[in-house]
Design an enzyme around this catalytic site. Sequence first.
Site, PDB file in Angstrom:
ATOM      1  N   GLU A  11       1.303  -1.128   0.206  1.00 58.69           N
ATOM      2  CA  GLU A  11       0.029  -0.131   0.287  1.00 58.69           C
ATOM      3  C   GLU A  11       1.110   1.403   0.057  1.00 58.69           C
ATOM      4  OE1 GLU A  11      -0.339  -2.188   2.226  1.00 58.69           O
ATOM      5  OE2 GLU A  11      -2.598  -3.151   1.962  1.00 58.69           O
ATOM      6  N   PRO A  34      17.753 -10.665 -11.781  1.00 55.94           N
ATOM      7  CA  PRO A  34      17.278 -11.367 -11.014  1.00 55.94           C
ATOM      8  C   PRO A  34      17.113 -10.074  -9.916  1.00 55.94           C
ATOM      9  CG  PRO A  34      19.448 -11.757 -10.380  1.00 55.94           C
ATOM     10  CD  PRO A  34      19.147 -11.181 -12.045  1.00 55.94           C
ATOM     11  N   GLY A  62      20.382  -1.222 -11.279  1.00 58.90           N
ATOM     12  CA  GLY A  62      20.029  -0.224 -12.388  1.00 58.90           C
ATOM     13  C   GLY A  62      19.207  -0.515 -14.061  1.00 58.90           C
ATOM     14  N   GLU A  63      19.594  -1.466 -14.283  1.00 60.65           N
ATOM     15  CA  GLU A  63      19.419  -1.333 -15.712  1.00 60.65           C
ATOM     16  C   GLU A  63      18.889  -1.808 -16.213  1.00 60.65           C
ATOM     17  OE1 GLU A  63      24.337  -1.716 -17.005  1.00 60.65           O
ATOM     18  OE2 GLU A  63      23.162  -3.664 -16.900  1.00 60.65           O
ATOM     19  N   GLU A  89       5.607  -0.529 -14.994  1.00 57.97           N
ATOM     20  CA  GLU A  89       7.032   0.041 -15.170  1.00 57.97           C
ATOM     21  C   GLU A  89       6.997  -0.539 -16.355  1.00 57.97           C
ATOM     22  OE1 GLU A  89      11.487   0.185 -12.938  1.00 57.97           O
ATOM     23  OE2 GLU A  89      10.121   0.035 -12.764  1.00 57.97           O
TER      24      GLU A  89
END
Length: 423
Positions: free
Chosen positions: A61, A266, A308-309, A336
């Site tokens: 939430e 992963p 971050g890729e 996303e």
Amino acid sequence: MILPLYKGLATALGPVIDVYLDRRVARGKEDPGRLDERRGVADRSRPEGRLIWLHAASVGEAVGLLTLVRALRDTRPDLVLLMTTGTTTSADAMAKRLPEGVIHQFVPVDRPAWVGRFLAHWRPDLGIWMESDLWPTLVTEADARGIPMAIVDGRLSVGAFQRWRRLGRLARPLFDAFDLVLAASEDQARRFSALGCADVRYAGNLKAAGDPPVIDDTLAADIRGVIAGRPVWLAASTHPGEDSVVLDAHARLAAARPDLLTVIVPRHTRRGDEIAALAQSRGLGLARRSAGEPVTPRTAIYLADTMGEIAAFYSAIPVTFLAGSLVPVGGHNPIEPAHCGTALVFGPLIPNNRDAADALLAAGGATEIRDAVSLAETVGALLDDPAAAAQMAASARAVAAEGRAGLDRILDALSPLLPGEAG
């Protein structure tokens, strides 16, 4: 009489609640350094200015509420924002993800003295509740102080709805306290209306309103170069128990596509050694991105165990299996990758993002699978029909864009309740 009885019992059981909290500390369920917050004792002074209090129960939430927090921070920087949650895991997550300047506190236990202490200190100008973590004392005491309140992404399970409806008029003070309910769907709006909420609407869904990720176009181009025209699919954010399913699916797919490349990202990069050993035990050629190993024609598995890729991989690869959906970890937000233009496949275990997943499925922007067999069948069909994969990706992007439009509608609906800017 049920509400006075509830409050009276919570007052009388104060010593028992203290013992209960101490036991939760011993089990790691409470932060011992912040236990006073559960008794309504703030760990800092209230900043000057108008304060908006936002409440979410736990991690799922709270993460969903972040979209609204960021939007309020951007559109009304004059407001002080306070978020409360009830679990240590949510507190840890918010410590990493809340925008600078947003305050986090643990929600007080629903005991009148502690609730009163919390409200007297923070003096909210508006309370915004995520979904349905409605504590009777906290809700009604805030209402008694004249604090406007709204529910966003309001949702009640069938069981919760039936329990509240059986209480009838006894539940009315709780639901009457809300000036506005922005339900998570049209069906959910009907449930809140049936419980007596006066102003109930469906404007959009916060969990479907995730921010578009920033894509490194240079990196995405490099990844396309690594793929070099091979059939390729991505298994994103895998958890223990899912990598073996992905490798089983790879074996089925590679039987008809010997040049297939399966990319595994992963969820936690520390699992790189574990996944590499699993692939190598099956005799699969593997290249690890973290080690700078090149992808060659003999590479079957590209292990992108780097940070971050992920957005660049979503953008560069036409078909994505979004993991965290075949094991009970709550699932990851499919919005996303939907922003990035990849055809989406996920499993059934996605309760934290069920509404977004259902919206994608309904629009033809995703397909749900159950196991390695159905995963291989679905991915194979999309690899064999690039036009179908592109259409699925376009549909997913449209759902993501609609989610962003829903955020604007949510902000517009909340606007009359927001305090005016200081003159």
